[in-house]
Scaffold this motif. Structure first.
Motif, PDB file in Angstrom:
ATOM      1  N   ALA A  10       0.531  -1.066   0.368  1.00 44.59           N
ATOM      2  CA  ALA A  10       0.053   0.245  -0.187  1.00 44.59           C
ATOM      3  C   ALA A  10       0.699   1.561   0.192  1.00 44.59           C
ATOM      4  CB  ALA A  10      -1.276   0.177   1.203  1.00 44.59           C
ATOM      5  N   PRO A  11       0.952   2.172  -0.863  1.00 45.83           N
ATOM      6  CA  PRO A  11       1.150   4.086  -0.212  1.00 45.83           C
ATOM      7  C   PRO A  11       1.470   3.841   0.546  1.00 45.83           C
ATOM      8  CG  PRO A  11      -0.904   4.050  -2.416  1.00 45.83           C
ATOM      9  CD  PRO A  11      -0.419   2.505  -1.994  1.00 45.83           C
ATOM     10  N   GLU A  12       0.540   3.685   1.766  1.00 48.62           N
ATOM     11  CA  GLU A  12       0.757   4.725   2.741  1.00 48.62           C
ATOM     12  C   GLU A  12       1.967   3.710   3.537  1.00 48.62           C
ATOM     13  OE1 GLU A  12      -1.070   7.539   5.236  1.00 48.62           O
ATOM     14  OE2 GLU A  12      -0.904   7.018   2.688  1.00 48.62           O
ATOM     15  N   ASN A  13       1.941   2.346   3.177  1.00 46.22           N
ATOM     16  CA  ASN A  13       2.947   1.624   3.846  1.00 46.22           C
ATOM     17  C   ASN A  13       4.313   2.182   3.378  1.00 46.22           C
ATOM     18  OD1 ASN A  13       1.300   1.147   5.766  1.00 46.22           O
ATOM     19  ND2 ASN A  13       0.270  -1.005   4.745  1.00 46.22           N
ATOM     20  N   LEU A  14       4.736   2.739   2.517  1.00 40.75           N
ATOM     21  CA  LEU A  14       5.962   2.596   1.065  1.00 40.75           C
ATOM     22  C   LEU A  14       6.609   3.578   1.529  1.00 40.75           C
ATOM     23  CD1 LEU A  14       6.858   0.565  -1.365  1.00 40.75           C
ATOM     24  CD2 LEU A  14       5.646   2.015  -2.650  1.00 40.75           C
ATOM     25  N   VAL A  15       7.778   3.692   1.818  1.00 50.21           N
ATOM     26  CA  VAL A  15       8.623   4.684   1.974  1.00 50.21           C
ATOM     27  C   VAL A  15       9.662   4.587   1.141  1.00 50.21           C
ATOM     28  CG1 VAL A  15      10.496   5.649   3.846  1.00 50.21           C
ATOM     29  CG2 VAL A  15       7.797   4.328   4.649  1.00 50.21           C
ATOM     30  N   GLU A  42       9.061  -0.590   3.090  1.00 51.12           N
ATOM     31  CA  GLU A  42       8.100  -1.301   3.704  1.00 51.12           C
ATOM     32  C   GLU A  42       7.529  -1.277   5.167  1.00 51.12           C
ATOM     33  OE1 GLU A  42       6.243  -5.222   3.133  1.00 51.12           O
ATOM     34  OE2 GLU A  42       4.229  -4.686   3.074  1.00 51.12           O
ATOM     35  N   LEU A  43       6.321   0.188   5.592  1.00 49.35           N
ATOM     36  CA  LEU A  43       5.944  -0.478   7.157  1.00 49.35           C
ATOM     37  C   LEU A  43       5.233  -1.676   7.250  1.00 49.35           C
ATOM     38  CD1 LEU A  43       5.583   2.972   7.020  1.00 49.35           C
ATOM     39  CD2 LEU A  43       7.746   1.982   7.794  1.00 49.35           C
ATOM     40  N   HIS A  73       4.243   2.845  16.521  1.00 48.19           N
ATOM     41  CA  HIS A  73       5.352   3.527  15.844  1.00 48.19           C
ATOM     42  C   HIS A  73       5.215   3.738  14.405  1.00 48.19           C
ATOM     43  CE1 HIS A  73       6.931   1.865  19.909  1.00 48.19           C
ATOM     44  NE2 HIS A  73       7.546   1.877  19.554  1.00 48.19           N
ATOM     45  N   VAL A  74       4.451   2.985  13.628  1.00 48.39           N
ATOM     46  CA  VAL A  74       4.077   3.103  12.275  1.00 48.39           C
ATOM     47  C   VAL A  74       3.340   4.527  11.899  1.00 48.39           C
ATOM     48  CG1 VAL A  74       3.197   2.657   9.811  1.00 48.39           C
ATOM     49  CG2 VAL A  74       4.291   1.043  11.456  1.00 48.39           C
ATOM     50  N   ALA A  75       2.804   4.894  12.773  1.00 46.83           N
ATOM     51  CA  ALA A  75       1.842   6.124  12.718  1.00 46.83           C
ATOM     52  C   ALA A  75       2.748   7.282  12.684  1.00 46.83           C
ATOM     53  CB  ALA A  75       0.732   6.507  13.473  1.00 46.83           C
ATOM     54  N   ASN A  76       3.831   6.508  13.724  1.00 49.82           N
ATOM     55  CA  ASN A  76       4.521   7.737  14.149  1.00 49.82           C
ATOM     56  C   ASN A  76       5.862   8.027  12.967  1.00 49.82           C
ATOM     57  OD1 ASN A  76       4.108   8.717  16.886  1.00 49.82           O
ATOM     58  ND2 ASN A  76       5.966   8.512  18.171  1.00 49.82           N
ATOM     59  N   ILE A  77       6.191   7.640  12.620  1.00 54.74           N
ATOM     60  CA  ILE A  77       7.050   7.480  11.752  1.00 54.74           C
ATOM     61  C   ILE A  77       6.347   7.862  10.496  1.00 54.74           C
ATOM     62  CG2 ILE A  77       8.033   6.104   9.742  1.00 54.74           C
ATOM     63  CD1 ILE A  77       8.334   4.098  12.007  1.00 54.74           C
ATOM     64  N   ARG A  78       4.957   8.029   9.859  1.00 57.05           N
ATOM     65  CA  ARG A  78       4.703   8.516   8.826  1.00 57.05           C
ATOM     66  C   ARG A  78       4.668  10.289   8.896  1.00 57.05           C
ATOM     67  NH1 ARG A  78      -0.080   5.018   8.752  1.00 57.05           N
ATOM     68  NH2 ARG A  78       0.907   2.851   7.584  1.00 57.05           N
ATOM     69  N   THR A  79       4.663  10.623  10.713  1.00 60.60           N
ATOM     70  CA  THR A  79       4.644  11.889  11.161  1.00 60.60           C
ATOM     71  C   THR A  79       5.604  12.328  10.446  1.00 60.60           C
ATOM     72  OG1 THR A  79       2.403  11.309  12.252  1.00 60.60           O
ATOM     73  CG2 THR A  79       3.933  13.713  13.049  1.00 60.60           C
TER      74      THR A  79
END
Lengths: 299, 299
Positions: free
Chosen positions: B48-53, B66-67, B75-81
């Protein structure tokens, strides 16, 4: 909440297993590096000069290898003959495959193998268990009924035969399809997760005891399975010598932690059951390749 | 008996697991790379694009991550932020410890953490087993009662909880001493033998799906536990973005092999029981980290 450099260092230090400055943390129990650091001289064995190989790269960096004649005597004898015959001099590292192996010795297929090299050594993939003094690990293993350490080497056994395990930094002999076992002219070392499926399929002949970080940080080859695609990319080997042949008093000396000692048992237990402050939940075990046998320059 | 370049290539190819040109060998049974290559489109899932960095280094090289929000959602929400707040832009890789980890994100301790980052996330070191569809491995494991794969992730379980395993290329969150769990501002990836003793002691948040060879080949730091001793040695990160935020049609697309499919089961079985011509003695098993889950750019 930006961390200070000290906090960052602390954080990183406690994350680390092989660090050497763990004493600076507040742990009440000794960490694996502390156990290594305080082990007495008797906890170490010297590497015999006949088993110690120094490979000097063209860039001046040194790789130091310990050979394992107790496990692959014909292959090791071949490697000594190859070294003394100049096979590896002005040769090169030609393959670096990520999470797998670095391979050297085959830069020039026209070069002649030195006289005295056994062209087809016997398959020294395992040896009798008898005659080895093994300190067994309590950890379960996927690949063998038991694992442990003998004379400083990581190994596995089925109760009858014993063999070295493909851990990080172990050195093996490249070969063609069976029944070829390789003559030792092409060697590799493991630079990733232990490819234990190679155990008993290839002759392991030793391990890197110094300079591993030079090999593991080489640029990965972009050709098939990590071959450098252009000879310009090859990493030149200037010269390879046995310590036994070293002139004068500059002869290098290295040591391996004895694996039949109380300090090693304490170290292995600490690797399996991390009790320092960072850890919340000790693993309760460590696979044989997650207990790297300590090596060092002779003090 | 100098080998021809072709013989050398053959020799090296058959030694390899993750090679892509194994079809050129004469094996009668498919090798792991062949199984991957012929897997149908349905054997893959999109990331998913939201999980791909995408992390772009200063030298132009790209690392793709990939998250894993199903395992460490806070933690993943933090990393996106952190990504969207520019935390990783003009930041750097600051530590490379051989056979252990590469770490990034903490180059400037004075930099402010973006608003919205949870300072002390809960300890997302494990999650309930319920709700996960696991394809179990038959291999014994040192660190857990069972291991296997769920939705493309390597994992372990004790029958009640489940957790991601510290395999090569997995990404985790650096932290200080407990009860700190790290906020995601400092991340690391595994570049050596799986340090499974870290399982359930640190939050794993994803894995590298492309560019791993860039990280693993970085020069090792010479400071304590692999820190670069001089900011000049740091490896600059130019910019980090989520694929979801990518402008236009250049948005990157990656896929992971589905681990609940027949092709993955065949691949895992082939990793555990190498039957191609090179192998004399199949291992009969493979630890969870010796079955790397295939990832690729979307075709």
């Amino acid at each position: 909440m930006g961390k200070s450099p000290l906090q960052m260092l602390m954080m990183a230090m406690v994350m680390s297993a092989p660090a050497s400055a763990m004493a600076q943390t507040a742990s009440l129990v000794p960490t694996p590096p502390e156990i290594i650091a305080r082990a007495p001289a008797g906890a170490w064995r010297a590497i015999a000069p006949e088993n110690l190989v120094v490979m000097e790269l063209g860039n001046g960096k040194r790789i130091v290898i310990e050979l394992a004649p107790d496990f692959a005597p014909v292959h090791v004898a071949n490697i000594r003959t190859l070294i003394r015959g100049g096979w590896f001099d002005r040769n090169a590292i030609i393959r670096v495959q990520d999470n797998y192996v670095v391979q050297w010795g085959g830069a020039d297929p026209k070069r002649s193998i030195p006289k005295g090299v056994v062209d087809r050594p016997p398959p020294e993939y395992e040896r009798p268990l008898a005659g080895l003094k093994i300190s067994p690990s309590k950890a379960r293993d996927v690949y063998a009924s038991t694992t442990g350490f003998a004379d400083g080497w990581p190994m596995a056994s089925d109760g009858r035969a014993a063999w070295l395990t493909h851990c990080y930094a172990m050195v093996g002999v490249g070969r063609d399809l069976p029944p070829d076992t390789g003559n030792g002219a092409e060697l590799y070392t493991v630079i990733g997760h232990a490819p234990r499926h190679l155990d008993r399929n290839i002759a392991l002949v030793g391990r890197i005891v110094d300079g591993m970080d030079v090999l593991s940080a080489l640029p990965r080859g972009t050709g098939e399975i990590g071959f450098y695609t252009d000879a310009e990319q090859n990493v030149p080997i200037a010269r390879t010598r046995l310590a036994a042949d070293w002139p004068g008093r500059d002869q290098p000396h290295y040591q391996v932690m004895r694996t039949d000692t109380a300090p090693f048992a304490e170290y292995a237990d600490a690797r399996a059951n991390r009790r320092d402050d960072f850890f919340i939940r000790p693993a309760g075990g460590a696979d044989v390749c997650n207990v790297p046998v300590p090596t060092r320059k002779a003090p």
